[in-house]
Structures are given as C-alpha cells and as structure tokens.
Design a protein around this motif. Structure first.
Motif, PDB file in Angstrom:
ATOM      1  N   PRO A 106       0.843  -1.214   0.000  1.00 49.33           N
ATOM      2  CA  PRO A 106       0.000   0.000   0.000  1.00 49.33           C
ATOM      3  C   PRO A 106       0.871   1.254   0.000  1.00 49.33           C
ATOM      4  N   VAL A 107       0.288   2.353  -0.449  1.00 47.30           N
ATOM      5  CA  VAL A 107       1.040   3.624  -0.438  1.00 47.30           C
ATOM      6  C   VAL A 107       0.151   4.745   0.097  1.00 47.30           C
ATOM      7  N   GLN A 108       0.780   5.809   0.538  1.00 46.16           N
ATOM      8  CA  GLN A 108       0.078   7.036   0.933  1.00 46.16           C
ATOM      9  C   GLN A 108       0.245   8.007  -0.227  1.00 46.16           C
ATOM     10  N   LYS A 109      -0.740   8.050  -1.092  1.00 44.30           N
ATOM     11  CA  LYS A 109      -0.624   8.865  -2.316  1.00 44.30           C
ATOM     12  C   LYS A 109      -1.159  10.274  -2.090  1.00 44.30           C
ATOM     13  N   PRO A 110      -0.411  11.283  -2.565  1.00 43.90           N
ATOM     14  CA  PRO A 110      -0.942  12.648  -2.418  1.00 43.90           C
ATOM     15  C   PRO A 110      -2.222  12.835  -3.222  1.00 43.90           C
ATOM     16  N   ILE A 111      -2.940  13.905  -2.946  1.00 41.48           N
ATOM     17  CA  ILE A 111      -4.158  14.245  -3.709  1.00 41.48           C
ATOM     18  C   ILE A 111      -3.997  15.675  -4.213  1.00 41.48           C
ATOM     19  N   TYR A 112      -4.098  15.869  -5.516  1.00 40.33           N
ATOM     20  CA  TYR A 112      -4.167  17.238  -6.040  1.00 40.33           C
ATOM     21  C   TYR A 112      -5.641  17.612  -6.122  1.00 40.33           C
ATOM     22  N   ASN A 113      -6.002  18.659  -5.425  1.00 34.25           N
ATOM     23  CA  ASN A 113      -7.403  19.059  -5.364  1.00 34.25           C
ATOM     24  C   ASN A 113      -7.699  20.040  -6.502  1.00 34.25           C
ATOM     25  N   HIS A 114      -8.480  19.591  -7.471  1.00 35.82           N
ATOM     26  CA  HIS A 114      -8.789  20.439  -8.623  1.00 35.82           C
ATOM     27  C   HIS A 114      -9.753  21.559  -8.273  1.00 35.82           C
ATOM     28  N   VAL A 115     -10.418  21.442  -7.130  1.00 33.85           N
ATOM     29  CA  VAL A 115     -11.354  22.501  -6.734  1.00 33.85           C
ATOM     30  C   VAL A 115     -10.574  23.677  -6.146  1.00 33.85           C
ATOM     31  N   THR A 116      -9.639  23.367  -5.237  1.00 32.66           N
ATOM     32  CA  THR A 116      -8.906  24.450  -4.570  1.00 32.66           C
ATOM     33  C   THR A 116      -7.568  24.761  -5.245  1.00 32.66           C
ATOM     34  N   GLY A 117      -7.064  23.821  -6.019  1.00 29.70           N
ATOM     35  CA  GLY A 117      -5.735  24.011  -6.625  1.00 29.70           C
ATOM     36  C   GLY A 117      -4.603  23.731  -5.649  1.00 29.70           C
ATOM     37  N   LEU A 118      -4.936  23.068  -4.519  1.00 29.68           N
ATOM     38  CA  LEU A 118      -3.919  22.785  -3.492  1.00 29.68           C
ATOM     39  C   LEU A 118      -3.623  21.292  -3.421  1.00 29.68           C
ATOM     40  N   LEU A 119      -2.517  20.948  -2.770  1.00 27.05           N
ATOM     41  CA  LEU A 119      -2.222  19.527  -2.518  1.00 27.05           C
ATOM     42  C   LEU A 119      -2.810  19.163  -1.159  1.00 27.05           C
ATOM     43  N   ASP A 120      -3.745  18.229  -1.143  1.00 28.06           N
ATOM     44  CA  ASP A 120      -4.430  17.820   0.085  1.00 28.06           C
ATOM     45  C   ASP A 120      -3.633  16.718   0.792  1.00 28.06           C
TER      46      ASP A 120
END
Ligand SMILES: Nc1ncnc2c1ncn2[C@@H]1O[C@H](COP(=O)(O)OP(=O)(O)OP(=O)(O)O)[C@@H](O)[C@H]1O
Ligand SMILES: O=C(CO)[C@H](O)[C@H](O)COP(=O)(O)O
Length: 407
Positions: free
Chosen positions: A159-173
């Motif tokens: 398993p991995v802890q994958k980052p999330i790019y938030n297309h709504v806010t433009g931030l990395l969650d």
C-alpha cells in the motif's frame, strides 16, 4: 474565487463529484484511512446491485498475485474519464472514489481495478505554478521520483500514501491510502515520460486527439457545462500548446495502442467534430496482446459496410484496415470514419473483426449498448475504446494466467 466558481472550473479527472454538502462536511484529516470493505460486504453489495454482475467478482488479491499496471496518456479534456468508465465497466462493479475519504479524491476503485490520476503527483500546486510561470504539463511541476516509488510499491503489492491534487482548490491535500489492486491504471499527462515509471507499465495506451477535435470537445464541455467564454478556451489551448508539443505528445511513440481522433474525410470542411475519423494503431509483435484485424490479417482492406445489414444515412461509414509503420515500428491500423445509425447493428461489423479479445459473439456490441449514453458511443471512439478495454483484460489474463469471467 467562490467555491462554486472553483468547482465549475475544475476538471473532473475521472471522478464523478459528490454534492457540495458532502464536500463541505469533509474535514481534511491527515492521511485518511481508506479501509476496503470486506470480501463479504463487497459481494453482498454487488449481489444486491445486479445478480449477474456478482458472478464476475474475483476480488481479494492473494499475496502472490501479480499487479498488472496499465498506463493511459492524454491531454486534459481528451476523453480519459469516458475511456476509464468503458474499461473498468468490462471488469464489472461500479468504480467509486475511496469511501469516507476526501470527496475531492481523484481515485476510482472497483473490485478489480484502481484508477489513479497522475495529477496527484503535481509537485507544484496552482499558486506554485503561477509563481514559477510553468504549466501543469511541464515536467518541472511533477514529482516523478514519488510517482515511480509509489507505482513500483503498488506493483509489488504494497500500500502507499498517495498525495491528492485538489482540482477545486488548486492545493495539494493530505494523502490517501491506496492498496495494491489486481489492475492498477495510471492515467494522466505523463505516464510514459519518466523511464522508470514507463518500465513498470505492462500495457500503454495513448489518446491522440487532433487539435480541431480537441477544440470542438473543449468548447462543448467548457462553454456548455462550465460557462467559459470562447476566447478563454482558445487562450487556454494556445497557452498549453508549446508544453503539450514538447512533453505530452512525444509519449505516443512509446504506446502499445494509440486511438487517433481526426476530422472526417467523408464530409468536406466538417469543423464541428460531430463526425469523426478514428484510427486504432496497434503495435505488432507484442507478447501480451494480438492486434485486431478486419477480414484478412495483414491485408489492406477498404470496406463500406452500409448495405442490407447496416443502416447508414449520410455520410455513411467507411472502414479501413492495413499494415503501416509508426515512428519506425510495425503496426496494424484499423480505421472507422462516420457513425452508426442503429447501435445494435454494430454486431454485423463485429462479426467481421477478428482477434478482438471478446469472449463471446457480440460482446463488443453488448458493451457499446450498455454504455450507449457515453460520448462517442455512435462512432469509432466508443468502438475502439471498447476494444482496447478488452485488450486490457487480455493483458491481465496473459500476465496472471487467470481468467476473468465476462460481466
Ligand atoms: N468520444 C467522444 N466523442 C465526443 N465527445 C467526447 C468524447 N470523449 C469526450 N468527449 C467530450 O470531451 C469532454 C471531456 O471528456 P472527459 O471528461 O472524458 O475527458 P478527460 O480527459 O477525462 O478530461 P479532464 O482530464 O479534463 O477531466 C466531454 O465532456 C465530452 O464533451
Ligand atoms: O492538465 C490538467 C489535468 O490533466 C490540469 O490542467 C492540471 O492538473 C492542473 O489542474 P488545475 O487547472 O485544476 O489547477
């Protein structure tokens, strides 16, 4: 900018968005734990949803199972989400974002497949890109080391802890946990760009949409659905073009199958992108799949199937099949120009195609009818996306030596 405006501007990246209410109740906790439901829960749910679909559930990955990794490359707005829905539908179950996690997650989970969006490996968020004056297509805005480490780990069953790019806010969650699936699909701008990631891929697909058609689709979506102006769409396409040409387009040389979408040749000056000429370019001599052919393998065939068995109104349908070379490599090309009037009559055309990887007579037609509301269902985009989906299944079966029961 207001949230509603931000939402309207955000690309979908493969995931049907939950309601604003669901999103506003979400608290960005560090690394939300996304436990998969138990085998029994999933089977129960599937049985409830559709008795026949439940037969397809092979589900829990045994420790020694191989993880098959598929790459799908294309520019944004080129039909990746639609394509993913067709491919994952072949394996049954309804793909969903991780339950209880970030509602703006870009990941789609189903029983056999996990689709991750490579936008999650943006190293620069929207502000960071603005400050450094780089586009999202620029490799300097991607975290290739992390992409490689995580795809490799998943391929090894970890398993991995994958980052999330938030297309709504433009931030990395905060990251989300992703478990190793049976079939991992990585889709986005750069799946073949980094050689280390490229080497992990078992099957590579490129959606090559010509500028005219890309423009027509963008107008259709961004003007009609997102309220953008014609000028802003033109400006955004122009701004992306140099980086698209430099970093995205060259990846198509590495693909095993390319779906090329061009304006029709049946109607002079058709600029609206309503009638399409679609080419399926298939590399020859690969161990994991066989190219499809029309009538006679290796021959060159031009075929107008309109007649007693296939209804065609203007401008009709023209098929082509033949050998070719693509960036110096031997390929077969299957082409369809025009569109179907009656989708159920596709069975006639299907009966003349061989090596399709269908498991029963009419499986392609059945899939196309099932997904008839998706864009491109009456033309070569839908047909070839369905065939490539069947090839994904064939690749999975050849690697794992396991059979997938058709849905
Ligand atoms: N085969 C097709 N025929 C006609 N229109 C299509 C087709 N595929 C996609 N489109 C149009 O293009 C738009 C974008 O499609 P889709 O959301 O599948 O692309 P995407 O690559 O996932 O986009 P993004 O990365 O921006 O989320 C759709 O809303 C539709 O208008
Ligand atoms: O190319 C893209 C997606 O494939 C997007 O432009 C990129 O991810 C940046 O997203 P946003 O516009 O939401 O900041």
């Amino acid at each position: 900018m207001q949230t509603a405006q931000l939402k309207a501007a955000a690309p979908a990246c493969g995931v049907a968005r939950p309601s604003m209410a669901a999103r506003s109740s979400f608290k960005a906790a560090p690394a939300p734990s996304v436990a998969r439901p138990s085998f029994a829960r999933r089977v129960q749910k599937l049985q409830k949803a559709a008795g026949v679909q439940a037969r397809n559930v092979v589900v829990v990955r045994a420790a020694d199972d191989k993880v098959v990794v598929i790459g799908l490359a294309a520019d944004s707005g080129c039909g990746k989400s639609t394509f993913m829905r067709r491919v994952t539908g072949i394996f049954g179950g309804e793909p969903k974002p991780p339950a209880g996690g970030n509602p703006d997650s870009n990941t789609l989970l189903s029983d056999m497949t996990t689709v991750i969006c490579l936008d999650d490996y943006h190293s620069l968020d929207r502000n960071g890109r603005k400050e450094k004056a780089v586009t999202a297509l620029d490799p300097r805005a991607q975290h290739f080391d992390l992409m490689y480490e995580q795809v490799k780990a998943l391929k090894e069953g970890k398993p991995v802890q994958k980052p999330i790019y938030n297309h709504v806010t433009g931030l990395l969650d905060p990251p989300e946990e992703i478990q190793a699936p049976k079939i991992l699909i990585i889709e986005g701008l750069h799946p073949f760009f980094d050689d280390r990631v490229n080497d992990l891929l078992d099957f590579k697909i490129y959606l090559d949409i010509s500028d005219e058609i890309k423009f027509a689709w963008k107008i259709q979506r961004d003007m009609a659905e997102r309220g953008h102006s014609l000028e802003s769409i033109k400006a955004s396409i122009e701004a992306r073009k140099p980086d698209f040409d430099a970093f995205i387009d060259p990846q198509k040389k590495k693909a095993d199958m390319i779906i090329q979408v061009l304006p029709t040749q049946l109607v002079p000056d058709e600029k609206e992108g309503k009638i399409l000429r679609v080419r399926l370019i298939m590399k020859e001599g690969k161990k994991l799949f066989d190219p499809v052919y029309l009538f006679d393998q290796g021959s060159t065939v031009s075929w107008i199937p309109c007649g007693r068995k296939l209804t065609c109104t203007f401008p009709g349908i023209k098929m082509f099949y033949g050998p070719d070379t693509y960036y110096g490599e031997e390929v077969s090309v299957l082409e369809m120009d025009g569109q179907f009037d009656k989708l159920e009559e596709l069975i006639y055309m299907e009966s003349h195609l061989s090596n399709t990887s269908a498991k029963f007579y009419g499986e392609i037609t059945q899939q196309m009818l099932k997904n008839s509301s998706f864009p491109g269902s009456n033309n070569g985009t839908g047909l070839f996306q369905t065939i490539v989906g069947l090839k994904v299944r064939e690749v999975y079966e050849r690697i794992t030596e396991k059979e997938v029961v058709p849905v």
